[in-house]
Structures are given as structure tokens and as C-alpha cells.
Enzyme design. Structure first.
Site, short mmCIF file in Angstrom:
data_model
loop_
_atom_site.label_atom_id
_atom_site.label_comp_id
_atom_site.label_asym_id
_atom_site.label_seq_id
_atom_site.Cartn_x
_atom_site.Cartn_y
_atom_site.Cartn_z
N ASP A 134 35.47 43.28 31.48
CA ASP A 134 35.61 42.66 30.17
C ASP A 134 37.05 42.20 29.99
O ASP A 134 37.93 42.57 30.77
CB ASP A 134 35.28 43.66 29.06
N ASP A 136 40.06 42.60 27.42
CA ASP A 136 40.54 43.37 26.27
C ASP A 136 41.81 42.72 25.74
O ASP A 136 42.74 42.43 26.50
CB ASP A 136 40.83 44.81 26.68
#
Length: 207
Positions: A134, A136
Site C-alpha cells: 500500500d 502510506d
């Protein structure tokens, strides 16, 4: 040294790993010797210590620790990493997403930067972001005026169109709050504080 803040990355001295407690997992010492960097955690620790976390090679390899200021030889904040080239390159989706949102966030006028695997890679120069990582992000918004909230709403609309999942945390006066949580209509909001996550009345958390 400027007092470190959560998500700052700290390069440690060569001797710092020698201070690890005997009960630390075996991988921690190896990880520090290969890449002597740690990330500042949001946690309460005794005066004179800095709460940090050690990253290993996998998601399950995370170790909470604390260091002293003399152990630190360099400090890098997320906003220092915005223009740093990556080691993994554009073949990693999280890196592509980071580059795609950079202009929008720069134009927002707020301090921001990458955290997580992308931030760690940019700070250390060691590949950390994987194809399934992901992205962040951290945005600093100590004053949540109507104009700031409108800019954050525009940021969220753009992030929602990304090819990867983006977790954006907004650093406010009382701690950190997820962007979606901040922009929700709920009466209470979940805020990450040094004492752990706390569900606070919105009016108290964001004032």
C-alpha cells in the site's frame, strides 16, 4: 537534534544494535546491521528515550524498541522524502501512486510525505516497497480550518482514484487521524495518541 516525531526515520549508530535486549527476536539484530534505520513510534516511553520500531523483511517482522538520542546519527521526516528517487523504481505500484499524488499534495500547501514501506525505502535507499505494498501518507494539519478541510476533501477524492490502496493519516493537534475518519460525519473520531487509540468527541479532537 530536533525532537523526533512519529513516523520520522532515524539512522542509528553502529553500536546501537548492541543495546538490544537479550530477548529480542533473532532477526532484529540482523535487520539493524543490514539497514540501521528505525521508525519513530507513537508511544509513551520514559524521559530520555525515543519509542521506535524496527522493520524486518516481512510484514510480521516488526519489533517495538526504544533508543536514546546519542544512538541517533541522522533524522529524516516524511516531508524530507517528497523529492527523493526510489530504489524500486516505477515498476512498483505504490511508487507510481506516490509520484502521481505528489503534485496535488504539493499544491495543497500542507506539509506531507510518505511513510510505511515507501518512506522507509526513500530514506534508506534499500528496496522495501513490494508489488503488493500500500501507499502510506502523512499530512500535517495542526489548524483544521474550513479551507484546510476543503483541501483535504479534494485530496481524498484524488486518492480514491489511485491504482493502489492509500492510507492517509492526518497529523492534528491531539494525534493522528485517518483522512476518511476526519472527513466523516460521525460524532466521535478515532485518534492515535501516545497512550494508544482513543475514541474522542469530534469537537474535542479537532479543535
Amino acid at each position: 537534534m530536533t525532537p523526533p516525531r512519529p513516523h520520522d526515520l532515524l539512522r542509528l549508530s553502529g553500536a546501537a544494535a548492541d543495546a538490544l535486549p537479550a530477548g529480542a527476536p533473532s532477526w532484529v539484530r540482523s535487520a539493524l546491521r543490514a539497514t540501521p534505520w528505525v521508525v519513530v513510534r507513537r508511544a509513551a516511553v520514559p524521559d530520555g528515550l525515543i519509542a521506535v520500531g524496527v522493520r524486518g523483511s516481512g510484514r510480521s517482522h516488526r519489533h517495538a524498541w526504544s533508543v536514546t538520542p546519542p544512538d541517533v546519527v541522522r533524522r529524516v521526516a516524511p516531508e524530507d522524502l517528497v523529492d527523493v528517487p526510489s530504489a524500486s523504481g516505477a515498476e512498483v505500484a505504490a511508487i507510481r501512486a506516490f509520484r502521481a499524488v505528489r503534485t496535488l499534495l504539493d499544491e495543497s500547501g500542507m506539509a506531507w510525505g510518505p511513510t510505511g514501506s515507501v518512506g522507509f525505502e526513500l530514506a534508506t535507499g534499500s528496496p522495501a516497497a513490494s508489488p503488493d505494498s500500500d501507499l502510506d501518507l502523512l499530512v500535517r494539519a495542526p489548524q483544521l480550518t474550513s479551507a484546510v478541510l476543503n483541501r483535504l476533501a479534494a485530496v481524498r477524492r484524488h486518492l480514491d482514484r489511485s491504482e493502489v490502496r492509500i492510507d492517509c493519516q492526518v497529523e492534528i493537534r491531539t494525534g493522528a487521524i485517518a483522512l476518511d475518519e476526519l472527513l466523516s460525519a460521525g460524532r466521535d473520531v478515532l485518534v492515535k495518541t501516545p497512550l494508544g487509540p482513543q475514541l474522542l468527541p469530534r469537537a474535542l479532537a479537532v479543535r
